[in-house]
Motif scaffolding. Structure first.
Motif, mmCIF file in Angstrom:
data_model
loop_
_atom_site.group_PDB
_atom_site.id
_atom_site.type_symbol
_atom_site.label_atom_id
_atom_site.label_comp_id
_atom_site.label_asym_id
_atom_site.label_seq_id
_atom_site.Cartn_x
_atom_site.Cartn_y
_atom_site.Cartn_z
ATOM 1 N N VAL A 1 35.633 -12.353 -19.797
ATOM 2 C CA VAL A 1 35.405 -10.999 -19.273
ATOM 3 C C VAL A 1 34.183 -11.004 -18.360
ATOM 4 O O VAL A 1 34.201 -10.411 -17.269
ATOM 5 C CB VAL A 1 35.219 -10.001 -20.437
ATOM 6 N N LEU A 2 33.135 -11.687 -18.778
ATOM 7 C CA LEU A 2 31.930 -11.779 -17.954
ATOM 8 C C LEU A 2 32.229 -12.488 -16.629
ATOM 9 O O LEU A 2 31.709 -12.090 -15.571
ATOM 10 C CB LEU A 2 30.829 -12.519 -18.715
ATOM 11 N N GLU A 3 33.068 -13.494 -16.662
ATOM 12 C CA GLU A 3 33.401 -14.229 -15.440
ATOM 13 C C GLU A 3 34.094 -13.336 -14.419
ATOM 14 O O GLU A 3 33.897 -13.491 -13.208
ATOM 15 C CB GLU A 3 34.279 -15.444 -15.764
ATOM 16 N N GLU A 4 34.931 -12.410 -14.880
ATOM 17 C CA GLU A 4 35.579 -11.471 -13.951
ATOM 18 C C GLU A 4 34.533 -10.612 -13.231
ATOM 19 O O GLU A 4 34.644 -10.347 -12.035
ATOM 20 C CB GLU A 4 36.566 -10.574 -14.702
ATOM 21 N N ILE A 5 33.523 -10.196 -13.980
ATOM 22 C CA ILE A 5 32.461 -9.376 -13.389
ATOM 23 C C ILE A 5 31.671 -10.198 -12.386
ATOM 24 O O ILE A 5 31.339 -9.725 -11.282
ATOM 25 C CB ILE A 5 31.545 -8.810 -14.489
ATOM 26 N N LYS A 6 31.382 -11.428 -12.717
ATOM 27 C CA LYS A 6 30.652 -12.308 -11.801
ATOM 28 C C LYS A 6 31.478 -12.591 -10.541
ATOM 29 O O LYS A 6 30.960 -12.606 -9.425
ATOM 30 C CB LYS A 6 30.274 -13.611 -12.507
ATOM 31 N N THR A 7 32.769 -12.797 -10.726
ATOM 32 C CA THR A 7 33.657 -13.050 -9.582
ATOM 33 C C THR A 7 33.653 -11.875 -8.609
ATOM 34 O O THR A 7 33.721 -12.055 -7.386
ATOM 35 C CB THR A 7 35.092 -13.304 -10.071
ATOM 36 N N SER A 8 33.558 -10.665 -9.134
ATOM 37 C CA SER A 8 33.594 -9.464 -8.286
ATOM 38 C C SER A 8 32.400 -9.361 -7.346
ATOM 39 O O SER A 8 32.451 -8.692 -6.324
ATOM 40 C CB SER A 8 33.646 -8.209 -9.159
ATOM 41 N N ASN A 9 31.294 -10.007 -7.721
ATOM 42 C CA ASN A 9 30.030 -9.891 -6.980
ATOM 43 C C ASN A 9 29.575 -8.431 -6.886
ATOM 44 O O ASN A 9 28.995 -7.997 -5.881
ATOM 45 C CB ASN A 9 30.134 -10.492 -5.579
ATOM 46 N N LEU A 10 29.847 -7.672 -7.939
ATOM 47 C CA LEU A 10 29.385 -6.283 -8.004
ATOM 48 C C LEU A 10 27.862 -6.268 -8.026
ATOM 49 O O LEU A 10 27.233 -6.867 -8.885
ATOM 50 C CB LEU A 10 29.937 -5.608 -9.266
ATOM 51 N N ARG A 11 27.284 -5.566 -7.056
ATOM 52 C CA ARG A 11 25.828 -5.455 -6.962
ATOM 53 C C ARG A 11 25.387 -4.058 -7.374
ATOM 54 O O ARG A 11 26.079 -3.073 -7.135
ATOM 55 C CB ARG A 11 25.367 -5.776 -5.539
ATOM 56 N N GLY A 12 24.232 -3.983 -8.010
ATOM 57 C CA GLY A 12 23.726 -2.724 -8.539
ATOM 58 C C GLY A 12 23.674 -1.620 -7.510
ATOM 59 O O GLY A 12 23.162 -1.814 -6.406
ATOM 60 N N ARG A 13 24.209 -0.468 -7.870
ATOM 61 C CA ARG A 13 24.280 0.680 -6.951
ATOM 62 C C ARG A 13 23.079 1.610 -7.072
ATOM 63 O O ARG A 13 23.033 2.633 -6.407
ATOM 64 C CB ARG A 13 25.540 1.480 -7.240
ATOM 65 N N GLY A 14 22.109 1.266 -7.901
ATOM 66 C CA GLY A 14 20.954 2.137 -8.066
ATOM 67 C C GLY A 14 19.920 1.992 -6.966
ATOM 68 O O GLY A 14 19.016 2.803 -6.857
ATOM 69 N N GLY A 15 20.028 0.928 -6.166
ATOM 70 C CA GLY A 15 19.090 0.756 -5.070
ATOM 71 C C GLY A 15 18.728 -0.684 -4.807
ATOM 72 O O GLY A 15 18.626 -1.118 -3.658
ATOM 73 N N ALA A 16 18.539 -1.479 -5.870
ATOM 74 C CA ALA A 16 18.066 -2.852 -5.688
ATOM 75 C C ALA A 16 19.163 -3.805 -5.238
ATOM 76 O O ALA A 16 18.898 -4.806 -4.570
ATOM 77 C CB ALA A 16 17.442 -3.361 -6.982
ATOM 78 N N GLY A 17 20.410 -3.524 -5.621
ATOM 79 C CA GLY A 17 21.518 -4.375 -5.198
ATOM 80 C C GLY A 17 21.572 -5.719 -5.894
ATOM 81 O O GLY A 17 22.152 -6.673 -5.375
ATOM 82 N N PHE A 18 21.024 -5.824 -7.113
ATOM 83 C CA PHE A 18 21.039 -7.092 -7.845
ATOM 84 C C PHE A 18 22.418 -7.301 -8.475
ATOM 85 O O PHE A 18 23.009 -6.350 -9.001
ATOM 86 C CB PHE A 18 19.963 -7.085 -8.934
ATOM 87 N N PRO A 19 22.959 -8.532 -8.440
ATOM 88 C CA PRO A 19 24.294 -8.782 -8.999
ATOM 89 C C PRO A 19 24.374 -8.434 -10.491
ATOM 90 O O PRO A 19 23.601 -8.963 -11.290
ATOM 91 C CB PRO A 19 24.498 -10.282 -8.771
ATOM 92 N N MET A 20 25.307 -7.570 -10.846
ATOM 93 C CA MET A 20 25.429 -7.121 -12.227
ATOM 94 C C MET A 20 25.782 -8.276 -13.168
ATOM 95 O O MET A 20 25.265 -8.362 -14.285
ATOM 96 C CB MET A 20 26.491 -6.032 -12.332
ATOM 97 N N GLY A 21 26.683 -9.160 -12.731
ATOM 98 C CA GLY A 21 27.111 -10.269 -13.576
ATOM 99 C C GLY A 21 25.957 -11.145 -14.016
ATOM 100 O O GLY A 21 25.928 -11.637 -15.155
ATOM 101 N N MET A 22 24.984 -11.345 -13.131
ATOM 102 C CA MET A 22 23.822 -12.166 -13.466
ATOM 103 C C MET A 22 22.975 -11.494 -14.542
ATOM 104 O O MET A 22 22.496 -12.140 -15.468
ATOM 105 C CB MET A 22 22.992 -12.443 -12.216
#
Length: 550
Positions: free
Chosen positions: A180-201
């Motif tokens: 499940v975590l790998e799917e999130i990492k694959t998406s490269n979803l970045r934080g939408r609060g402002g910093a843009g840090f990858p959520m999966g990491m």
């Protein structure tokens, strides 16, 4: 930060929470009594200075809040729209000046004239119906704004029902949590609060820390004036947010979820609690969910009025019941966060994206947007647009499309847009054509996408006055932990005000040194970020500003 204090404050668990109790004690009079604060100190085995120190920080706990009955929004969108002086004038016909306080911001940027009374927010024409509001009319506080998607409707798609919506979550519980975590990492979803840090990491960092207790925190302290996308998700898509927290908990082995909702969004608190109750009724939270061995439960914490709590370590201090001062990092929250336990803090919109990723797969999200800024983004447009509202756009969409096609252009002449909140860049209208809605485009051009809230600065609003407003906001909302921010923002406000109200000319070298000190010396992005829009103003509006400098 005191490790021992954090341990003491976490001794009773999250359900028996000091900060939560302070908020409830403040409801009758606007501030908890000295006796109640002393009793809380004894109950949690901490000093009286700790409870008193916490209570005196927040707008809605401090003694000065006693007797306040109505609050006027002083967010940038309402200030630039010029509606609030009339709101205050009309309120003084019913309330004394001592009974009128302020809030920032109420998320009513699409129509302004916003104020708060008796646990509800009002805006637009509501001020002209004040008598009915005071008499208890229920429907006047409802607002409506345009919601649309230009591409795939992901965050704005219609909710189905509990059973269908949460089936992907139950399916995920049958998989290895690492997958499940790998799917999130694959998406490269970045934080939408402002910093843009990858959520999966973030999730992976927390997952790797061995600890029986871990926390997932939803940062719903959307304090950026001009932003109301989090409010939309909390009030119209609450299950998207809760789904994201459940998945985050499963991926990190966390069993506790905390939704930290700002005091300025009272309706959001009730709606999210109702959604949590629905999950409990359907057996989707609690112990051994879906006979999977996974346990997870929620707690809502209502904030008490502090912009700095949008910074994740200040937010953690706040939940603990301490003054919301920013923590020194490392250690990072994923290693040592709430009550010294591994903690992941994510913004509302970031969490809401996980439903699509878990349902359709990480690659499906990655295929939308740009290479480095994947997926969609919610963008909020204020009342200066012909079509104010909230739009879901693919990352990489030209800003000109957002402004001219979705927003329908401006109702009145506008000279700049502040995008991304008070710490976001100040974009002159001639630069709109050069930008696309993604992290890289904004950064390359010297701006900040951030939360993607858009506040319009009208042509007749002085840029120097705008700079003074930004410094005033930053000074008032500083946590005070570091000298550069605490002193620098106030000096900036004083210099700006002096130049506006007298013949005083600001020394450019001195002003530049002040901005550099804020950027390089501040402990967090609050003090470090406020120079960005100021530098943008100096760069693009020098002709207007040069009269104030020598």
């Amino acid at each position: 930060m005191s490790d021992n204090l954090s341990e003491l404050l976490g001794r009773k668990g999250i359900q028996e929470n000091l900060f939560d109790k302070m908020g409830k004690l403040a409801v009758p009079d606007g501030s908890p009594s000295d006796e109640a604060l002393a009793q809380l100190a004894e109950e949690f085995l901490i000093g009286k200075a700790n409870t008193f120190g916490t209570a005196t920080f927040y707008d809605f706990l401090k003694p000065e809040n006693k007797g306040k009955k109505v609050y006027v929004c002083n967010g940038t969108a309402c200030v630039c729209a010029g509606t609030q002086e009339k709101v205050i004038e009309k309120l003084t016909n019913t309330f004394s000046k001592e009974e009128i306080g302020h809030m920032t911001c109420l998320g009513r940027c699409h129509e302004n004239a916003a104020f708060h009374y008796d646990g509800k927010n009002y805006s637009g024409d509501a001020i002209n119906q004040l008598n009915n509001i005071v008499e208890g009319s229920e429907k006047i506080n409802k607002d409506a704004y345009r919601v649309a998607a230009t591409g795939p409707a992901i965050l704005t798609r219609d909710f189905t029902n509990i059973t269908a919506y949460y089936q992907p979550f139950l399916d995920a519980l049958k998989k290895d949590s690492a997958a499940v975590l790998e799917e999130i990492k694959t998406s490269n979803l970045r934080g939408r609060g402002g910093a843009g840090f990858p959520m999966g990491m973030k999730l992976e960092f927390c997952r790797k820390v061995e600890n029986k207790v871990k926390f997932i925190i939803c940062n719903a302290d959307e304090g950026d004036p001009g932003a109301y996308s989090d409010r939309y998700l909390l009030e119209q898509q609450p299950h998207a947010v809760l789904f994201g927290m459940l998945i985050s908990g499963y991926a990190t082995h966390a069993a506790y979820g905390i939704v930290y909702i700002r005091a300025e969004y009272p309706e959001s608190v009730a709606i999210v609690q109702q959604a949590i109750d629905q999950l409990r009724a359907h057996g989707l939270i609690g112990e051994n969910i879906g006979v999977s061995g996974f346990n997870f439960d929620f707690k809502i914490i209502q904030a008490q009025g502090s912009y700095i709590c949008g910074e994740e370590t200040a937010l953690i201090n706040s939940i603990e019941g301490q003054r919301p001062e920013v923590r020194v990092r490392p250690p990072y929250p994923a290693q040592k966060g709430l009550f010294n336990k591994p903690t992941v803090v994510n913004n509302v919109e970031t969490l809401a994206a996980l439903h699509f990723i878990i349902t359709e797969g990480g690659q499906a999200w990655k295929n939308i947007g740009t290479e480095r800024s994947s997926g969609t983004k919610l963008v909020c447009l204020d009342s200066f647009f012909n079509n104010p509202g909230m739009y879901e756009v693919e990352m990489g969409t030209p800003l000109s499309v957002v402004v001219n096609e979705l927003g329908g252009g401006f109702k009145a002449p506008v000279k700049a847009l502040q995008i991304g909140g008070p710490l976001g860049g100040l974009v002159p209208v001639e630069k709109i054509k050069d930008l696309t809605v993604d992290f890289e485009s904004f950064s390359k051009q010297g701006f900040l996408l951030g939360h993607a809230s858009v506040v319009s600065v009208p042509e007749d609003y002085p840029i120097m006055k705008f700079i003074e407003h930004l410094f005033d906001f930053a000074s008032y909302e500083s946590c005070g932990k570091c000298f550069p921010c605490r002193l620098g923002t106030k000096r900036g406000q004083e210099l700006s005000e002096k130049a506006l109200t007298s013949e005083y000319k600001i020394d450019r070298a001195l002003f530049n040194d002040l901005l550099t000190t804020l950027e390089e010396g501040s402990l967090c992005a609050h003090g470090g970020g406020i120079p960005l829009p100021v530098r943008n103003a100096l760069q693009y509006f020098d002709d207007e500003l040069k009269q104030y400098f020598n």
